[in-house]
Design a protein around this motif. Structure first.
Motif, PDB file in Angstrom:
ATOM      1  N   ASN A  39      -8.201  -6.247   0.094  1.00  0.00           N
ATOM      2  CA  ASN A  39      -9.786  -6.765  -0.270  1.00  0.00           C
ATOM      3  C   ASN A  39     -10.721  -5.195  -0.964  1.00  0.00           C
ATOM      4  OD1 ASN A  39      -9.864  -5.644   2.792  1.00  0.00           O
ATOM      5  ND2 ASN A  39     -11.313  -4.197   2.411  1.00  0.00           N
ATOM      6  N   GLY A  40     -11.227  -4.546  -1.724  1.00  0.00           N
ATOM      7  CA  GLY A  40     -12.113  -3.938  -2.499  1.00  0.00           C
ATOM      8  C   GLY A  40     -11.760  -2.592  -2.007  1.00  0.00           C
ATOM      9  N   GLY A  41     -12.428  -1.694  -0.481  1.00  0.00           N
ATOM     10  CA  GLY A  41     -12.259  -1.329   0.441  1.00  0.00           C
ATOM     11  C   GLY A  41     -11.629  -0.309   0.932  1.00  0.00           C
ATOM     12  N   LEU A  42     -10.543  -1.468   0.754  1.00  0.00           N
ATOM     13  CA  LEU A  42      -9.078  -1.158   0.953  1.00  0.00           C
ATOM     14  C   LEU A  42      -8.110   0.151   0.256  1.00  0.00           C
ATOM     15  CD1 LEU A  42      -7.003  -3.443   3.004  1.00  0.00           C
ATOM     16  CD2 LEU A  42      -6.308  -2.735   1.151  1.00  0.00           C
ATOM     17  N   LEU A  79     -16.417   5.994   3.917  1.00  0.00           N
ATOM     18  CA  LEU A  79     -15.585   6.539   2.782  1.00  0.00           C
ATOM     19  C   LEU A  79     -16.387   8.205   2.258  1.00  0.00           C
ATOM     20  CD1 LEU A  79     -14.708   3.782   0.986  1.00  0.00           C
ATOM     21  CD2 LEU A  79     -13.713   4.763   2.330  1.00  0.00           C
ATOM     22  N   GLU A 117     -21.839   1.642 -14.076  1.00  0.00           N
ATOM     23  CA  GLU A 117     -21.919   2.786 -13.362  1.00  0.00           C
ATOM     24  C   GLU A 117     -22.950   3.127 -12.587  1.00  0.00           C
ATOM     25  OE1 GLU A 117     -21.233   5.989 -16.509  1.00  0.00           O
ATOM     26  OE2 GLU A 117     -19.845   4.002 -17.471  1.00  0.00           O
ATOM     27  N   SER A 126     -12.600  -4.750  -9.145  1.00  0.00           N
ATOM     28  CA  SER A 126     -13.652  -3.382  -9.576  1.00  0.00           C
ATOM     29  C   SER A 126     -12.855  -2.256  -9.227  1.00  0.00           C
ATOM     30  CB  SER A 126     -14.645  -3.668  -8.922  1.00  0.00           C
ATOM     31  OG  SER A 126     -15.508  -5.586  -9.252  1.00  0.00           O
ATOM     32  N   GLU A 157     -19.036   0.605   4.869  1.00  0.00           N
ATOM     33  CA  GLU A 157     -17.791   0.806   3.422  1.00  0.00           C
ATOM     34  C   GLU A 157     -17.962   2.866   2.705  1.00  0.00           C
ATOM     35  OE1 GLU A 157     -15.699  -2.459   2.040  1.00  0.00           O
ATOM     36  OE2 GLU A 157     -15.395  -1.140   0.106  1.00  0.00           O
ATOM     37  N   GLY A 171     -23.583  -5.893 -15.846  1.00  0.00           N
ATOM     38  CA  GLY A 171     -22.085  -5.239 -15.906  1.00  0.00           C
ATOM     39  C   GLY A 171     -22.571  -3.408 -16.082  1.00  0.00           C
ATOM     40  N   TYR A 225     -10.343  -4.462   8.574  1.00  0.00           N
ATOM     41  CA  TYR A 225      -9.708  -3.205   7.909  1.00  0.00           C
ATOM     42  C   TYR A 225     -10.854  -2.165   8.167  1.00  0.00           C
ATOM     43  CZ  TYR A 225     -11.922  -0.722   3.634  1.00  0.00           C
ATOM     44  OH  TYR A 225     -12.357   0.609   3.179  1.00  0.00           O
ATOM     45  N   GLN A 248     -10.996 -10.389   7.575  1.00  0.00           N
ATOM     46  CA  GLN A 248      -9.793  -9.679   7.175  1.00  0.00           C
ATOM     47  C   GLN A 248     -10.665  -8.185   6.450  1.00  0.00           C
ATOM     48  OE1 GLN A 248      -7.017  -8.110   6.258  1.00  0.00           O
ATOM     49  NE2 GLN A 248      -7.206  -6.577   5.250  1.00  0.00           N
ATOM     50  N   TRP A 249     -12.225  -8.195   5.893  1.00  0.00           N
ATOM     51  CA  TRP A 249     -12.684  -6.451   5.925  1.00  0.00           C
ATOM     52  C   TRP A 249     -13.245  -6.042   7.703  1.00  0.00           C
ATOM     53  CZ3 TRP A 249     -17.428  -4.610   7.858  1.00  0.00           C
ATOM     54  CH2 TRP A 249     -17.434  -3.258   7.178  1.00  0.00           C
ATOM     55  N   GLU A 275      -9.307   1.112   9.845  1.00  0.00           N
ATOM     56  CA  GLU A 275      -9.880   2.541   8.715  1.00  0.00           C
ATOM     57  C   GLU A 275     -10.418   3.356   9.203  1.00  0.00           C
ATOM     58  OE1 GLU A 275      -6.791   1.145   5.784  1.00  0.00           O
ATOM     59  OE2 GLU A 275      -6.272  -0.396   6.714  1.00  0.00           O
ATOM     60  N   ASN A 278     -12.113   1.407 -10.627  1.00  0.00           N
ATOM     61  CA  ASN A 278     -13.269   2.700 -10.004  1.00  0.00           C
ATOM     62  C   ASN A 278     -12.297   3.542  -9.535  1.00  0.00           C
ATOM     63  OD1 ASN A 278     -15.717   1.584 -10.574  1.00  0.00           O
ATOM     64  ND2 ASN A 278     -16.657   0.479  -9.129  1.00  0.00           N
ATOM     65  N   ARG A 299       0.884  -1.280   0.066  1.00  0.00           N
ATOM     66  CA  ARG A 299       0.230  -0.323  -0.147  1.00  0.00           C
ATOM     67  C   ARG A 299       1.452   1.057  -0.265  1.00  0.00           C
ATOM     68  NH1 ARG A 299      -4.302  -0.738   4.569  1.00  0.00           N
ATOM     69  NH2 ARG A 299      -5.659   0.571   3.578  1.00  0.00           N
ATOM     70  N   GLN A 338     -17.496  -5.341 -21.588  1.00  0.00           N
ATOM     71  CA  GLN A 338     -17.891  -4.233 -20.594  1.00  0.00           C
ATOM     72  C   GLN A 338     -17.512  -3.437 -20.098  1.00  0.00           C
ATOM     73  OE1 GLN A 338     -17.451  -7.063 -16.655  1.00  0.00           O
ATOM     74  NE2 GLN A 338     -18.054  -4.939 -15.761  1.00  0.00           N
ATOM     75  N   GLU A 366     -15.863  10.716   5.090  1.00  0.00           N
ATOM     76  CA  GLU A 366     -14.425  11.067   5.495  1.00  0.00           C
ATOM     77  C   GLU A 366     -14.157  11.967   4.251  1.00  0.00           C
ATOM     78  OE1 GLU A 366     -12.220   7.866   5.637  1.00  0.00           O
ATOM     79  OE2 GLU A 366     -10.289   8.649   4.856  1.00  0.00           O
ATOM     80  N   GLU A 367     -15.032  11.461   3.018  1.00  0.00           N
ATOM     81  CA  GLU A 367     -14.741  12.592   1.917  1.00  0.00           C
ATOM     82  C   GLU A 367     -15.354  14.388   2.360  1.00  0.00           C
ATOM     83  OE1 GLU A 367     -13.288  13.698  -2.220  1.00  0.00           O
ATOM     84  OE2 GLU A 367     -13.548  11.370  -1.338  1.00  0.00           O
ATOM     85  N   ARG A 375      -7.677   7.289  -1.975  1.00  0.00           N
ATOM     86  CA  ARG A 375      -7.935   8.648  -2.283  1.00  0.00           C
ATOM     87  C   ARG A 375      -6.030   9.748  -1.849  1.00  0.00           C
ATOM     88  NH1 ARG A 375     -12.043   9.875   1.078  1.00  0.00           N
ATOM     89  NH2 ARG A 375     -13.483   8.571   1.034  1.00  0.00           N
ATOM     90  N   SER A 417     -10.200   1.186  -2.259  1.00  0.00           N
ATOM     91  CA  SER A 417     -11.212   2.315  -2.161  1.00  0.00           C
ATOM     92  C   SER A 417     -10.274   3.832  -1.665  1.00  0.00           C
ATOM     93  CB  SER A 417     -12.609   2.104  -2.406  1.00  0.00           C
ATOM     94  OG  SER A 417     -12.837   1.686  -3.355  1.00  0.00           O
ATOM     95  N   ARG A 418      -9.603   3.197   0.016  1.00  0.00           N
ATOM     96  CA  ARG A 418     -10.094   3.980   0.417  1.00  0.00           C
ATOM     97  C   ARG A 418      -8.259   4.459   0.261  1.00  0.00           C
ATOM     98  NH1 ARG A 418      -7.805   4.938   5.824  1.00  0.00           N
ATOM     99  NH2 ARG A 418      -9.378   6.262   7.113  1.00  0.00           N
ATOM    100  N   ASN A 450     -16.568   2.922 -21.488  1.00  0.00           N
ATOM    101  CA  ASN A 450     -15.628   3.514 -20.460  1.00  0.00           C
ATOM    102  C   ASN A 450     -14.552   4.416 -20.548  1.00  0.00           C
ATOM    103  OD1 ASN A 450     -14.136   4.439 -18.059  1.00  0.00           O
ATOM    104  ND2 ASN A 450     -15.243   2.977 -16.941  1.00  0.00           N
TER     105      ASN A 450
END
Lengths: 478, 373
Positions: A37-40, B217, B179, A223, B213, B176, B248, B244-245, B252, A227, A8, A243, B220-221, A46, A42-43, A247
């Motif tokens: 994990n995805g959230g990590l 976020l 967006e 993802s 989550e 898919g 986190y 793990q989630w 965090e 994103n 990271r 897909q 925080e923004e 920033r 995303s965070r 984009n």
């Protein structure tokens, strides 16, 4: 046991979730890989701007020098990897063990990546059409002809969702660091090796570790990378291509459907091109998007297919450390039989012939993996389904098609090698937007000139040319 | 040590006795012509044993054939309502339903009872009595909204609700349309933040991991946090609730364990069929391991062999989750869930088996869309 952590912004992070990697033939444990994990992701994104800020502490020239040092380290060095160190030999063994690629192909990929790193200055010079790299660094500057130009970075980092099955694709993201953009990579689940080794080489060469994130993990991580990064690339199937087609922040690298097109003026001399055709189909285990999956001609197609089959048909599946191993293993259970089943279904069409059938069973199954031996199929018309297929092993359809119909019938083609001297047809091929890279003349589809853009110019993707009006003094000061 | 073990053994034995007695009582209820549901009274005719005389303990439920969730699809839904409750106001709750006919379950009071029992497990320090709640999750045909609202009211508060349609979310993922997915998530989060910042003194909330989550976020923004907005207790659930989630999230998103951040989060595992299984307290020292325990004797969670759903795996071993529901409103003997996990030992608070590491059953995982909301 080797433990590969998440990285990271340069800091190792051991996840509570890990993924074991095993040798594809023996089952021997090779490593455990921390899973993000995805959230990590995303965070972390920033603070992506910090990656660019950190890299901008060096000018592009300095970064290019460090990249050249990294080339040597990547190719030869003992580099840190998780809780261990890794030599180049370790790397080859590990990459082969988890991807199924023969070891000599892994070595060849090291050489390819190192070549690109070593020649980065020339590659960027070609991609930027000779612009001073400070223009990209400052956002604007004076072109040699005295015109102010501006290129604005569209993202502080490039994200990339990398594949497991083709270690050759990494050359695409290597130019990013000397352009002062950070890297956010999700390595393929079976192939974390290249991304981690290049990262280690970068850091050892003095490139700030804070400019790089490495996020092994599941689909949610992919993802989140796409994103979270305003510019990213992904490698995947045709479905993935569709897909993300609309984009513009995502550059998609899907199947290549690369082809050799033989003009009517050359086809009677087809035997002269046999080596070229065999190389294009077979090199790198047929796994690359630049391997030819189609050879199109208006006549002699049966003889061409038969001759290629005579060369490729007898090739056996050999152990990964065998110097002549030419086939990569399918390491995900069920994949090879499923591909064979798809091909068998297509072979049922009248007018489609398998020229490699007489060389024995194509599917070779082991307890933990399977191989597909090369296949050469003849199609008596371009309308057969298999004429438009590409598979992850040496497979080619030799398709009979009148030259006048070829451009319209071939479909999307990443690399098109045209064997012809017919000026009119060459001109039409040049206009064909369904051909991405055009080789005119006897150039195997797999031989890329690194001074040419691949699947779109990376500079155009990462930077936007825009108006920038200012006083000449300010430009001069820059 | 031996005294503790002995005490636990006594509790385990007592719980087993209670479960056996409860099992017999519930089976008598559902297979009695006066009180039972038409479905089971009809099914009784197909059985090669008599539930009224041959079910004498929980283990005897193995005599029933495997419960097929297909039985729950389609009507008439009344066949599931016990005759004894024919004149009672009845809810129907659904699961799944993205394509085809959803599975449905009738409920009279069970959701209230389940959540009142769950309420007893919530620490008042973080889930204060009389506090207002925010429910950020699916409503519509789901049980969750009414259940959370009842939980809040039962504890003396008023519940604000933000709706989310998981069937639409699954369609977006399958098509898919990422967006649109992001836009829909943002739509939900924007509403949540509007409520949280509108002066309603909300201290507790339910939200799924994905939404927690996204909410954290976005806060925080905007330069704030759940803690700054006054939220102290969060209850959540779902198979994406991995160690793990959780780590986190706590380290965090919340900024540390409850003693530091002031936010206490409790994972739960459940569904419309079973009710709500609570988690053993999750700690960093235990590597954020999440172990769930069903509200016995009303529901039982077992971990059984993949190749033999009648046999439990050993403690610590992996198997498929099998649920049994034993309430007067609903009887489900041995339903194989779409999840797998590891069998956990009983402990003082829950002196019966638990399950940890719950995740989608590996043979179905590729066809299952999880973590959608």
């Amino acid at each position: 046991m080797l433990h590969i952590p998440v990285i990271r912004w340069g800091k190792p992070y051991e996840s509570l979730e890990t993924q074991p990697l095993h040798h594809f033939l023996t089952g021997e444990p090779i490593a455990v890989v921390s899973q993000a994990n995805g959230g990590l992701v995303s965070r972390d994104m920033r603070s992506a701007w910090q990656a660019r800020a950190r890299l901008r502490e060096f000018n592009c020239g300095e970064l290019l020098e460090k990249v050249a040092v990294a080339a040597h380290l990547y190719e030869n060095g003992d580099l840190p990897l998780g809780n261990e160190r890794q030599s180049a030999d370790d790397f080859v063994f590990q990459q082969s063990a988890t991807t199924g690629l023969p070891q000599h192909m892994c070595r060849a990929n090291i050489a390819k990546n190192a070549f690109v790193l070593r020649n980065m200055r020339e590659i960027l010079d070609a991609l930027t059409r000779g612009l001073d790299l400070d223009i990209f660094s400052n956002g604007f500057g004076m072109e040699s002809r005295g015109v102010v130009v501006s290129y604005q970075a569209q993202s502080p980092v490039l994200g990339a969702v990398l594949p497991s099955n083709s270690p050759g694709v990494h050359t695409l993201w290597l130019p990013v660091i000397p352009l002062q953009l950070g890297l956010v990579l999700k390595p393929g689940s079976a192939e974390p090796w290249t991304a981690y080794r290049i990262y280690a080489a970068f850091v050892e060469a003095g490139i700030p570790a804070e400019a790089v994130c490495l996020y092994p993990g599941g689909h949610d991580v992919g993802s989140a990378v796409l994103n979270g990064c305003r510019r990213s690339m992904i490698f995947g199937s045709q479905q993935t291509v569709e897909q993300y087609a609309s984009n513009r922040g995502v550059q998609v690298h899907g199947p290549g459907f690369s082809k050799i097109l033989i003009g009517d003026d050359c086809v009677d001399r087809w035997e002269e091109y046999l080596d070229l055709m065999v190389e294009s189909v077979f090199i790198n285990g047929g796994r690359s998007c630049i391997n030819a999956s189609g050879i199109w001609a208006s006549r002699h197609t049966e003889q061409i297919a038969t001759a290629i089959a005579e060369r490729l048909g007898p090739i056996e599946a050999l152990p990964p450390d065998h110097p002549e191993a030419g086939l990569a293993a399918f390491t995900i259970p069920g994949t090879a039989p499923a591909i064979k089943q798809m091909i068998d279904n297509d072979l049922k069409e009248t007018g489609v012939t398998d020229l490699t059938a007489k060389f024995g069973n194509r599917l070779v199954e082991h307890s933990r993996c399977a191989f597909l031996r090369p296949m050469v199929v003849h199609c008596d018309s371009p309308d057969h389904a298999i004429a438009q297929k590409e598979f992850m092993f040496p497979f080619v359809s030799v398709v009979k098609c009148p030259q006048a119909q070829m451009i319209n019938k071939i479909g999307p083609t990443l690399v098109g090698t045209a064997l012809t001297d017919d000026a009119d047809w060459i001109s039409q091929l040049g206009d064909a937007t369904n051909i991405d890279r055009l080789n005119v003349g006897p150039i195997p589809t797999n031989r890329l000139n690194w001074l040419q853009p691949h699947e779109g110019n990376l500079i155009d993707f990462l930077f936007r040319s825009r108006a920038y009006q200012t006083t000449r003094q300010l430009v001069a000061a820059k | 040590m031996s005294t503790t073990t002995s005490l636990l053994e006594q509790k385990v034995a007592a719980a087993k006795t209670q479960l056996d007695q409860h099992t017999v009582e519930i089976v008598q209820w559902h297979f009695d012509e006066r009180t039972g549901a038409p479905f089971w009274l009809e099914k009784k005719r197909e059985l090669d044993f008599d539930p009224l005389t041959d079910i004498r303990c929980f283990a005897d439920l193995k005599k029933f054939p495997s419960f097929e969730d297909e039985w729950l699809r389609g009507g008439p839904v009344e066949r599931w309502r016990p005759r004894a409750y024919a004149d009672r106001p009845t809810y129907v709750f659904e699961t799944g339903g993205t394509t085809g006919i959803p599975k449905s379950r009738v409920v009279i009071d069970d959701f209230r009872i389940d959540y009142e029992l769950f309420s007893e497990t919530l620490p008042d320090q973080y889930f204060p009595r009389n506090a207002n709640w925010l429910m950020l999750g699916p409503s519509g045909p789901r049980r969750l909204r009414l259940a959370v609202e009842h939980l809040c009211q039962f504890r003396g508060g008023i519940c604000f609700c933000i709706d989310l349609d998981p069937r639409w979310v699954i369609k977006l993922i399958k098509k898919g349309w990422m967006e649109h997915l992001e836009a829909y998530k943002k739509h939900c989060i924007d509403q949540a933040i509007t409520i949280l910042t509108a002066g309603h003194d909300i201290k507790c909330m339910f939200a799924t991991p994905k939404l927690i989550e996204a909410l954290c976020l976005e806060l925080e923004e905007r330069g704030t946090s759940l803690s700054q907005l006054g939220v102290t207790g969060i209850f959540s659930g779902g198979t994406e609730f991995t160690p793990q989630w959780t780590r986190y999230c706590i380290e965090e998103l919340f900024g540390g364990p409850s003693e530091v951040s002031g936010i206490y989060m409790t994972p739960t595992y459940g569904n419309t069929l079973m009710g709500l299984a609570c988690s053993k307290p999750v700690t960093a020292a235990d590597k954020y391991k999440i172990s769930y325990y069903a509200p016995q004797p009303r529901a039982v969670v077992e971990v059984v062999r993949f190749d033999d759903s009648q046999t439990l795996v050993e403690y610590g071993e992996t198997g498929r989750v099998r649920l049994t529901t034993l309430t007067k409103e609903f009887f489900v003997p041995g339903f194989l869930e779409r999840d797998e996990g590891e069998r956990e030992l009983p402990f003082e608070t829950y002196p019966w088996d638990g399950v940890s590491g719950v995740r989608p059953f590996h043979e179905l995982a590729s066809s299952t869309t999880v973590g959608v909301y």
